[in-house]
Design a protein around this motif. Structure first.
Motif, mmCIF file in Angstrom:
data_model
loop_
_atom_site.group_PDB
_atom_site.id
_atom_site.type_symbol
_atom_site.label_atom_id
_atom_site.label_comp_id
_atom_site.label_asym_id
_atom_site.label_seq_id
_atom_site.Cartn_x
_atom_site.Cartn_y
_atom_site.Cartn_z
ATOM 1 N N UNK A 291 -5.628 15.427 -7.576
ATOM 2 C CA UNK A 291 -5.001 15.043 -8.825
ATOM 3 C C UNK A 291 -4.244 16.155 -9.514
ATOM 4 N N UNK A 292 -3.832 17.163 -8.757
ATOM 5 C CA UNK A 292 -3.174 18.314 -9.377
ATOM 6 C C UNK A 292 -1.745 18.533 -8.905
ATOM 7 N N UNK A 293 -1.280 17.775 -7.918
ATOM 8 C CA UNK A 293 0.053 18.008 -7.356
ATOM 9 C C UNK A 293 0.646 16.668 -6.944
ATOM 10 N N UNK A 294 1.717 16.247 -7.629
ATOM 11 C CA UNK A 294 2.311 14.942 -7.349
ATOM 12 C C UNK A 294 2.940 14.941 -5.952
ATOM 13 N N UNK A 295 2.399 14.102 -5.091
ATOM 14 C CA UNK A 295 2.864 14.060 -3.706
ATOM 15 C C UNK A 295 2.430 12.748 -3.071
ATOM 16 N N UNK A 296 3.128 12.388 -2.001
ATOM 17 C CA UNK A 296 2.855 11.115 -1.340
ATOM 18 C C UNK A 296 3.176 11.228 0.139
ATOM 19 N N UNK A 297 2.362 10.563 0.967
ATOM 20 C CA UNK A 297 2.586 10.537 2.405
ATOM 21 C C UNK A 297 2.472 9.108 2.906
ATOM 22 N N UNK A 298 2.942 8.877 4.123
ATOM 23 C CA UNK A 298 2.846 7.544 4.714
ATOM 24 C C UNK A 298 2.878 7.597 6.226
ATOM 25 N N UNK A 299 2.408 6.512 6.852
ATOM 26 C CA UNK A 299 2.453 6.359 8.298
ATOM 27 C C UNK A 299 3.246 5.104 8.630
ATOM 28 N N UNK A 300 4.103 5.206 9.627
ATOM 29 C CA UNK A 300 4.975 4.100 10.016
ATOM 30 C C UNK A 300 4.217 3.066 10.842
ATOM 31 N N UNK A 301 4.899 1.983 11.159
ATOM 32 C CA UNK A 301 4.291 0.906 11.939
ATOM 33 C C UNK A 301 3.882 1.366 13.332
ATOM 34 N N UNK A 302 4.572 2.340 13.886
ATOM 35 C CA UNK A 302 4.224 2.826 15.230
ATOM 36 C C UNK A 302 3.071 3.819 15.191
ATOM 37 N N UNK A 303 2.806 4.401 14.031
ATOM 38 C CA UNK A 303 1.761 5.418 13.912
ATOM 39 C C UNK A 303 0.489 4.921 13.234
ATOM 40 N N UNK A 304 0.604 3.887 12.427
ATOM 41 C CA UNK A 304 -0.519 3.454 11.606
ATOM 42 C C UNK A 304 -1.576 2.708 12.400
ATOM 43 N N UNK A 305 -2.806 2.782 11.906
ATOM 44 C CA UNK A 305 -3.883 1.904 12.351
ATOM 45 C C UNK A 305 -4.240 0.982 11.185
ATOM 46 N N UNK A 306 -5.246 0.149 11.367
ATOM 47 C CA UNK A 306 -5.580 -0.849 10.348
ATOM 48 C C UNK A 306 -6.674 -0.381 9.397
ATOM 49 N N UNK A 307 -6.825 0.948 9.265
ATOM 50 C CA UNK A 307 -7.906 1.474 8.443
ATOM 51 C C UNK A 307 -7.528 2.849 7.912
ATOM 52 N N UNK A 308 -7.927 3.142 6.680
ATOM 53 C CA UNK A 308 -7.726 4.445 6.051
ATOM 54 C C UNK A 308 -8.960 4.745 5.212
ATOM 55 N N UNK A 309 -9.064 5.974 4.730
ATOM 56 C CA UNK A 309 -10.246 6.298 3.938
ATOM 57 C C UNK A 309 -10.131 7.618 3.218
ATOM 58 N N UNK A 310 -11.235 8.005 2.576
ATOM 59 C CA UNK A 310 -11.323 9.299 1.904
ATOM 60 C C UNK A 310 -12.783 9.724 1.849
ATOM 61 N N UNK A 311 -12.984 11.030 1.635
ATOM 62 C CA UNK A 311 -14.349 11.571 1.595
ATOM 63 C C UNK A 311 -14.431 12.657 0.542
ATOM 64 N N UNK A 312 -15.491 12.579 -0.271
ATOM 65 C CA UNK A 312 -15.776 13.606 -1.264
ATOM 66 C C UNK A 312 -17.203 14.085 -1.061
ATOM 67 N N UNK A 313 -17.401 15.285 -0.470
ATOM 68 C CA UNK A 313 -18.757 15.772 -0.195
ATOM 69 C C UNK A 313 -19.558 16.072 -1.461
#
Length: 363
Positions: A233-255
Motif C-alpha cells: 500500500x505504499x507504491x501505486x503500481x499494477x501488473x497483469x497476466x495475459x490469456x496465454x500466461x494466466x491460470x484460473x487462480x491467484x492469491x496472496x500471503x501475509x506471514x
C-alpha cells in the motif's frame, strides 16, 4: 446484510453498493475483517469525483477501462487520472435486492453505458453471492483443509445480459465482467500470480507491468511458475497476466497475520479474447489481461492515496453478445488463517508456491 456460516465465518454484503462483499471474517464474534473499507467516506455520506471508493473485498465492475472501447473515458479525452471517470452503474448506483437467505443474496441492476467510440450498451446485471461451507470449499478447490486452519469462503455468480437491439462486436467494442477485491494491505503482504510456463511462449512477456509505469525490481519478482508482487500500500503500481500466461487462480500471503488468500475463477479454455484496459489506444483492443493485481499508493508526490489497500482482480472474456444473450462469470474467494506449516500444503497445492519463499521474497 450479514451472511453467517455454521463455523462462525461470515461476510457482509451491501446491495446498495452494487451487491459488493464489503468484508469477511473467520470469526464473526471477535475476528477482524479482511476487506478494506473506507469508513470515513461511508460515514460522510458523500460521493467523490472520478470514483467513490467505499471499498469492499469483492465488487462488480465492467471493462475495458482504457482504449478506444473504454467505458471510463469520454471520446477524445486524454487517458489520465484527471479525465478518468468510473461509470455510476458500477460505482454509486444501487442494485435491487431480488432475494436472500441465511447464506445467500441475489441482486439485479439495469442501465446504459457509452464507450469511448460512442457505442451505447444496454445491459442487465445479475449477481448472486453464496457463503460456502467448509466441505464445499474442499470439494470446489480439491484441497484438504487442516482442522487447525480457520477459513471463510464465498462465491459470486455474475451474469451480464445484452438488453439492447444490436450485437456487441469487435467493431463496436464489447464489455467484460471484472471482479475486483480490495484487501487490507500490510508491509509483509505478497501477491502470488501463478503463470503458464512453456517453451512455446518464450517470445511472450510473462507479466505486464506497464500500467502506471514500470514496477521496480524490489517490488516484482518472477520465480519459476509464479509472479510475486509487493502489496504494502505504499507504491501505486499494477501488473497483469495475459490469456496465454494466466491460470484460473491467484492469491496472496501475509506471514504476520498468518493469512493466505486464494481467488479461483472461471477461465474458459483458450483461445479467448479479453478486453484491453491499458490507458491508451490499442493496436489490438482484445488482447488484454485475465488477472491483475493493484497496489495502492500516492498517484503523485505529496498526493493522497485512495486507500491504501491492494487488489486481486480477475476478468471474464469479452462478451460478444447477441440481443437477449447473457454471459456468466463465477469467482470464489477464500481466506485461510493458520500457522505457516498448516497453510503450506494448501498454497503448494493451489498456487504451486513455497510459503517460506513467498514470506522472504522482498526481505
Amino acid at each position: 446484510m450479514v451472511l453467517q456460516g455454521q463455523d462462525g465465518s461470515a461476510i457482509v454484503v451491501v446491495p446498495q453498493y452494487q451487491c459488493r462483499v464489503m468484508t469477511s471474517t473467520v470469526d464473526a464474534a471477535t475476528g477482524a475483517g479482511f476487506g478494506w473499507i473506507n469508513f470515513d467516506l461511508i460515514k460522510a455520506g458523500k460521493q467523490m469525483p472520478h470514483i467513490t471508493p467505499y471499498g469492499g473485498e469483492e465488487r462488480f465492475w465492467l471493462g475495458p477501462e482504457g482504449g478506444q472501447f473504454s467505458i471510463f473515458f469520454s471520446n477524445g479525452t486524454p487517458f489520465d487520472l484527471k479525465h478518468w471517470q468510473t461509470p455510476r452503474l458500477i460505482d454509486t448506483d444501487p442494485f435491487a435486492l431480488v432475494r436472500s437467505g441465511e447464506d445467500f443474496i441475489e441482486c439485479i441492476a439495469e442501465g446504459e453505458l457509452t464507450n469511448y467510440s460512442g457505442f451505447t450498451f444496454r445491459i442487465q446485471v445479475n449477481r448472486r453471492i453464496d457463503l460456502l461451507q467448509r466441505a464445499t470449499v474442499e470439494c470446489l478447490l480439491n484441497v484438504s483443509i487442516s482442522p487447525k486452519v480457520r477459513s471463510v469462503s464465498y462465491r459470486s455468480v455474475n451474469s451480464l445480459m445484452n438488453t439492447g437491439e444490436v450485437q456487441w462486436t469487435e467493431q463496436s467494442g464489447a464489455l467484460s465482467i471484472w471482479m475486483l477485491g480490495m484487501f487490507k494491505h500490510s508491509p509483509s503482504t505478497t501477491v502470488i500470480l501463478p503463470y503458464v510456463s512453456s517453451s512455446d511462449l518464450s517470445h511472450l512477456p510473462i507479466v505486464n507491468d506497464e500500467y502506471f509505469g514500470k514496477v521496480p525490481s524490489d517490488r516484482l519478482r518472477i520465480q519459476a511458475g509464479q509472479v510475486y508482487f509487493r502489496a504494502d500500500g505504499e507504491f501505486r503500481s499494477k501488473i497483469g497476466l495475459s490469456a496465454k500466461r494466466s491460470k484460473d487462480i491467484i492469491g496472496s500471503y501475509d506471514p504476520k497475520r498468518n493469512l493466505l488468500t486464494v481467488v479461483k475463477f472461471d477461465y474458459p479454455e483458450p483461445p479467448r479474447k479479453y478486453v484491453n484496459s491499458m490507458w491508451q489506444i490499442h493496436t489490438d483492443p482484445f488482447d488484454g489481461d485475465v488477472v491483475n493485481s493493484y497496489n495502492d499508493g500516492p498517484p503523485s508526490p505529496g498526493a493522497n492515496s485512495l486507500g491504501p489497500f491492494y487488489e486481486l482482480e480477475n476478468s471474464s472474456p469479452a462478451a460478444f453478445l447477441l440481443p437477449g444473450e447473457s454471459m456468466l462469470h463465477t469467482s470464489c474467494t477464500t481466506h485461510f488463517v493458520g500457522d505457516q506449516d498448516e497453510l503450506a500444503p494448501i498454497a503448494r497445492s493451489l498456487l504451486g508456491c513455497d510459503l517460506a519463499e513467498v514470506a522472504s521474497a522482498f526481505g
